[in-house]
Design a protein around this motif. Structure first.
Motif, PDB file in Angstrom:
ATOM      1  N   MET A   1       0.854  -1.168   0.000  1.00  0.00           N
ATOM      2  CA  MET A   1       0.000   0.000   0.000  1.00  0.00           C
ATOM      3  C   MET A   1       0.897   1.227   0.000  1.00  0.00           C
ATOM      4  SD  MET A   1      -1.497   0.309   3.890  1.00  0.00           S
ATOM      5  CE  MET A   1      -1.205  -1.407   4.216  1.00  0.00           C
ATOM      6  N   ARG A   2       0.395   2.307  -0.509  1.00  0.00           N
ATOM      7  CA  ARG A   2       1.172   3.546  -0.554  1.00  0.00           C
ATOM      8  C   ARG A   2       1.036   4.296   0.761  1.00  0.00           C
ATOM      9  NH1 ARG A   2      -0.006   5.674  -6.286  1.00  0.00           N
ATOM     10  NH2 ARG A   2       0.285   7.681  -5.298  1.00  0.00           N
ATOM     11  N   ILE A   3       1.875   5.285   0.932  1.00  0.00           N
ATOM     12  CA  ILE A   3       1.944   6.013   2.197  1.00  0.00           C
ATOM     13  C   ILE A   3       0.618   6.690   2.551  1.00  0.00           C
ATOM     14  CG2 ILE A   3       2.864   8.161   1.210  1.00  0.00           C
ATOM     15  CD1 ILE A   3       4.689   8.271   3.767  1.00  0.00           C
ATOM     16  N   GLY A   4      -0.102   7.172   1.557  1.00  0.00           N
ATOM     17  CA  GLY A   4      -1.389   7.819   1.815  1.00  0.00           C
ATOM     18  C   GLY A   4      -2.398   6.869   2.439  1.00  0.00           C
ATOM     19  N   GLU A   5      -2.430   5.636   1.934  1.00  0.00           N
ATOM     20  CA  GLU A   5      -3.359   4.647   2.486  1.00  0.00           C
ATOM     21  C   GLU A   5      -2.953   4.257   3.906  1.00  0.00           C
ATOM     22  OE1 GLU A   5      -5.147   0.167   1.697  1.00  0.00           O
ATOM     23  OE2 GLU A   5      -3.918   1.096   0.143  1.00  0.00           O
ATOM     24  N   LEU A   6      -1.649   4.059   4.129  1.00  0.00           N
ATOM     25  CA  LEU A   6      -1.186   3.725   5.480  1.00  0.00           C
ATOM     26  C   LEU A   6      -1.507   4.870   6.439  1.00  0.00           C
ATOM     27  CD1 LEU A   6       0.268   1.719   7.325  1.00  0.00           C
ATOM     28  CD2 LEU A   6       2.430   2.792   6.661  1.00  0.00           C
ATOM     29  N   SER A   7      -1.326   6.074   5.989  1.00  0.00           N
ATOM     30  CA  SER A   7      -1.647   7.249   6.786  1.00  0.00           C
ATOM     31  C   SER A   7      -3.129   7.265   7.156  1.00  0.00           C
ATOM     32  CB  SER A   7      -1.280   8.519   6.020  1.00  0.00           C
ATOM     33  OG  SER A   7      -1.740   9.664   6.678  1.00  0.00           O
ATOM     34  N   GLU A   8      -3.968   7.040   6.176  1.00  0.00           N
ATOM     35  CA  GLU A   8      -5.418   7.056   6.400  1.00  0.00           C
ATOM     36  C   GLU A   8      -5.863   5.941   7.336  1.00  0.00           C
ATOM     37  OE1 GLU A   8      -9.203   6.340   3.563  1.00  0.00           O
ATOM     38  OE2 GLU A   8      -7.803   7.900   2.890  1.00  0.00           O
ATOM     39  N   ARG A   9      -5.331   4.748   7.135  1.00  0.00           N
ATOM     40  CA  ARG A   9      -5.760   3.597   7.913  1.00  0.00           C
ATOM     41  C   ARG A   9      -5.279   3.635   9.356  1.00  0.00           C
ATOM     42  NH1 ARG A   9      -4.766  -1.718   4.520  1.00  0.00           N
ATOM     43  NH2 ARG A   9      -5.667  -2.604   6.420  1.00  0.00           N
ATOM     44  N   THR A  10      -4.209   4.385   9.623  1.00  0.00           N
ATOM     45  CA  THR A  10      -3.665   4.441  10.979  1.00  0.00           C
ATOM     46  C   THR A  10      -3.898   5.779  11.660  1.00  0.00           C
ATOM     47  OG1 THR A  10      -1.493   5.165  10.194  1.00  0.00           O
ATOM     48  CG2 THR A  10      -1.842   2.776  10.442  1.00  0.00           C
ATOM     49  N   GLY A  11      -4.398   6.757  10.911  1.00  0.00           N
ATOM     50  CA  GLY A  11      -4.573   8.089  11.485  1.00  0.00           C
ATOM     51  C   GLY A  11      -3.252   8.761  11.799  1.00  0.00           C
ATOM     52  N   THR A  12      -2.218   8.389  11.073  1.00  0.00           N
ATOM     53  CA  THR A  12      -0.870   8.911  11.285  1.00  0.00           C
ATOM     54  C   THR A  12      -0.469   9.735  10.069  1.00  0.00           C
ATOM     55  OG1 THR A  12      -0.343   6.898  12.523  1.00  0.00           O
ATOM     56  CG2 THR A  12       1.519   8.237  11.804  1.00  0.00           C
ATOM     57  N   TYR A  35       7.788   5.663  -5.432  1.00  0.00           N
ATOM     58  CA  TYR A  35       6.827   5.706  -4.335  1.00  0.00           C
ATOM     59  C   TYR A  35       7.148   4.622  -3.313  1.00  0.00           C
ATOM     60  CZ  TYR A  35       3.739   8.709  -7.157  1.00  0.00           C
ATOM     61  OH  TYR A  35       3.198   9.720  -7.892  1.00  0.00           O
ATOM     62  N   ARG A  36       6.856   4.926  -2.074  1.00  0.00           N
ATOM     63  CA  ARG A  36       7.005   3.927  -1.022  1.00  0.00           C
ATOM     64  C   ARG A  36       5.852   2.930  -1.111  1.00  0.00           C
ATOM     65  NH1 ARG A  36       8.874   8.690   1.448  1.00  0.00           N
ATOM     66  NH2 ARG A  36      10.739   8.387   2.724  1.00  0.00           N
ATOM     67  N   ASP A  37       6.175   1.664  -0.837  1.00  0.00           N
ATOM     68  CA  ASP A  37       5.165   0.608  -0.814  1.00  0.00           C
ATOM     69  C   ASP A  37       5.305  -0.107   0.520  1.00  0.00           C
ATOM     70  OD1 ASP A  37       3.134  -1.100  -1.860  1.00  0.00           O
ATOM     71  OD2 ASP A  37       4.665  -2.613  -2.253  1.00  0.00           O
ATOM     72  N   TYR A  38       4.226  -0.076   1.308  1.00  0.00           N
ATOM     73  CA  TYR A  38       4.243  -0.649   2.651  1.00  0.00           C
ATOM     74  C   TYR A  38       3.463  -1.953   2.694  1.00  0.00           C
ATOM     75  CZ  TYR A  38       5.865   3.957   4.126  1.00  0.00           C
ATOM     76  OH  TYR A  38       6.588   5.111   4.269  1.00  0.00           O
ATOM     77  N   GLU A  39       3.945  -2.889   3.508  1.00  0.00           N
ATOM     78  CA  GLU A  39       3.247  -4.161   3.688  1.00  0.00           C
ATOM     79  C   GLU A  39       2.015  -3.960   4.561  1.00  0.00           C
ATOM     80  OE1 GLU A  39       5.624  -7.629   4.715  1.00  0.00           O
ATOM     81  OE2 GLU A  39       7.409  -6.406   4.356  1.00  0.00           O
ATOM     82  N   GLU A  40       1.032  -4.808   4.378  1.00  0.00           N
ATOM     83  CA  GLU A  40      -0.221  -4.761   5.132  1.00  0.00           C
ATOM     84  C   GLU A  40       0.023  -4.830   6.642  1.00  0.00           C
ATOM     85  OE1 GLU A  40      -4.233  -4.586   5.983  1.00  0.00           O
ATOM     86  OE2 GLU A  40      -3.327  -4.318   4.020  1.00  0.00           O
ATOM     87  N   LYS A  41       0.983  -5.641   7.059  1.00  0.00           N
ATOM     88  CA  LYS A  41       1.235  -5.830   8.492  1.00  0.00           C
ATOM     89  C   LYS A  41       1.670  -4.551   9.197  1.00  0.00           C
ATOM     90  CE  LYS A  41       6.049  -7.256   8.047  1.00  0.00           C
ATOM     91  NZ  LYS A  41       7.018  -8.305   8.253  1.00  0.00           N
ATOM     92  N   LEU A  42       2.074  -3.540   8.438  1.00  0.00           N
ATOM     93  CA  LEU A  42       2.528  -2.303   9.051  1.00  0.00           C
ATOM     94  C   LEU A  42       1.386  -1.468   9.629  1.00  0.00           C
ATOM     95  CD1 LEU A  42       5.509  -1.170   6.817  1.00  0.00           C
ATOM     96  CD2 LEU A  42       5.542  -2.245   9.051  1.00  0.00           C
ATOM     97  N   VAL A  43       0.157  -1.768   9.247  1.00  0.00           N
ATOM     98  CA  VAL A  43      -0.978  -1.059   9.851  1.00  0.00           C
ATOM     99  C   VAL A  43      -0.954  -1.308  11.361  1.00  0.00           C
ATOM    100  CG1 VAL A  43      -3.491  -0.915  10.004  1.00  0.00           C
ATOM    101  CG2 VAL A  43      -2.388  -1.085   7.760  1.00  0.00           C
ATOM    102  N   ASP A  44      -0.882  -2.569  11.759  1.00  0.00           N
ATOM    103  CA  ASP A  44      -0.820  -2.898  13.186  1.00  0.00           C
ATOM    104  C   ASP A  44       0.461  -2.374  13.824  1.00  0.00           C
ATOM    105  OD1 ASP A  44      -3.280  -4.170  13.259  1.00  0.00           O
ATOM    106  OD2 ASP A  44      -2.429  -6.138  12.809  1.00  0.00           O
ATOM    107  N   ARG A  45       1.563  -2.469  13.107  1.00  0.00           N
ATOM    108  CA  ARG A  45       2.850  -2.014  13.647  1.00  0.00           C
ATOM    109  C   ARG A  45       2.813  -0.519  13.943  1.00  0.00           C
ATOM    110  NH1 ARG A  45       8.001  -4.230  14.350  1.00  0.00           N
ATOM    111  NH2 ARG A  45       6.568  -5.878  14.910  1.00  0.00           N
ATOM    112  N   VAL A  46       2.271   0.266  13.026  1.00  0.00           N
ATOM    113  CA  VAL A  46       2.193   1.715  13.234  1.00  0.00           C
ATOM    114  C   VAL A  46       1.299   2.027  14.434  1.00  0.00           C
ATOM    115  CG1 VAL A  46       1.351   3.889  12.238  1.00  0.00           C
ATOM    116  CG2 VAL A  46       2.779   2.365  10.866  1.00  0.00           C
ATOM    117  N   LEU A  47       0.198   1.307  14.570  1.00  0.00           N
ATOM    118  CA  LEU A  47      -0.681   1.520  15.723  1.00  0.00           C
ATOM    119  C   LEU A  47       0.035   1.165  17.022  1.00  0.00           C
ATOM    120  CD1 LEU A  47      -4.041   0.221  14.212  1.00  0.00           C
ATOM    121  CD2 LEU A  47      -3.328   2.605  14.568  1.00  0.00           C
ATOM    122  N   GLN A  48       0.851   0.113  16.999  1.00  0.00           N
ATOM    123  CA  GLN A  48       1.646  -0.245  18.181  1.00  0.00           C
ATOM    124  C   GLN A  48       2.634   0.864  18.508  1.00  0.00           C
ATOM    125  OE1 GLN A  48       3.279  -3.984  16.826  1.00  0.00           O
ATOM    126  NE2 GLN A  48       2.032  -5.121  18.294  1.00  0.00           N
TER     127      GLN A  48
END
Length: 125
Positions: A1-12, A35-48
């Motif tokens: 996922m791109r940085i915008g999606e990770l940002s949106e999904r984590t509120g970061t 572009y940066r491409d982040y793995e799905e598992k980083l959603v939980d990691r960012v929240l942690q």
């Protein structure tokens, strides 16, 4: 996922995500277009990470304990200095006290809400 999606999904914010990456807390791959491409598992990691930052832990300590929070739980303790251990002990005690306070407050709010609901029922009819 791109940085915008990770940002949106984590509120970061994107800026914070780039900072986390700079600090070695998360990693990304680069697409052909840069572009940066982040793995799905980083959603939980960012929240942690956000939760740990909210407790007051510095990123250098978070980086050391992150391996304990994921799977597999491969804990690397070779670089745990006496300062790190003391910091974690203090933070653990502070977290425990905060949890106890939050538990008391939650119970008080629940008790109050129960009383409010009980008083509201006779008047509702």
């Amino acid at each position: 996922m791109r940085i915008g999606e990770l940002s949106e999904r984590t509120g970061t914010s994107r800026r914070l995500l780039r900072y986390y990456e700079e600090q070695g807390l998360i990693t990304s791959q680069r697409c052909a277009n840069g572009y940066r491409d982040y793995e799905e598992k980083l959603v939980d990691r960012v929240l942690q990470i956000r939760g740990l930052l909210d407790t007051g832990l510095p990123t250098r300590i978070i980086k050391q304990i992150l391996p304990c929070l994921g799977k597999p739980r491969a804990v690397v303790v070779a670089d745990a200095t006496p300062e790190t251990i003391a910091t974690l002990e203090r933070e653990l005690e502070r977290m425990t006290q905060r949890i106890e306070c939050l538990t008391r407050n939650r119970d008080a709010v629940a008790e109050y809400l129960d009383a409010v609901r009980a008083n509201a029922r006779p008047n509702a009819g």
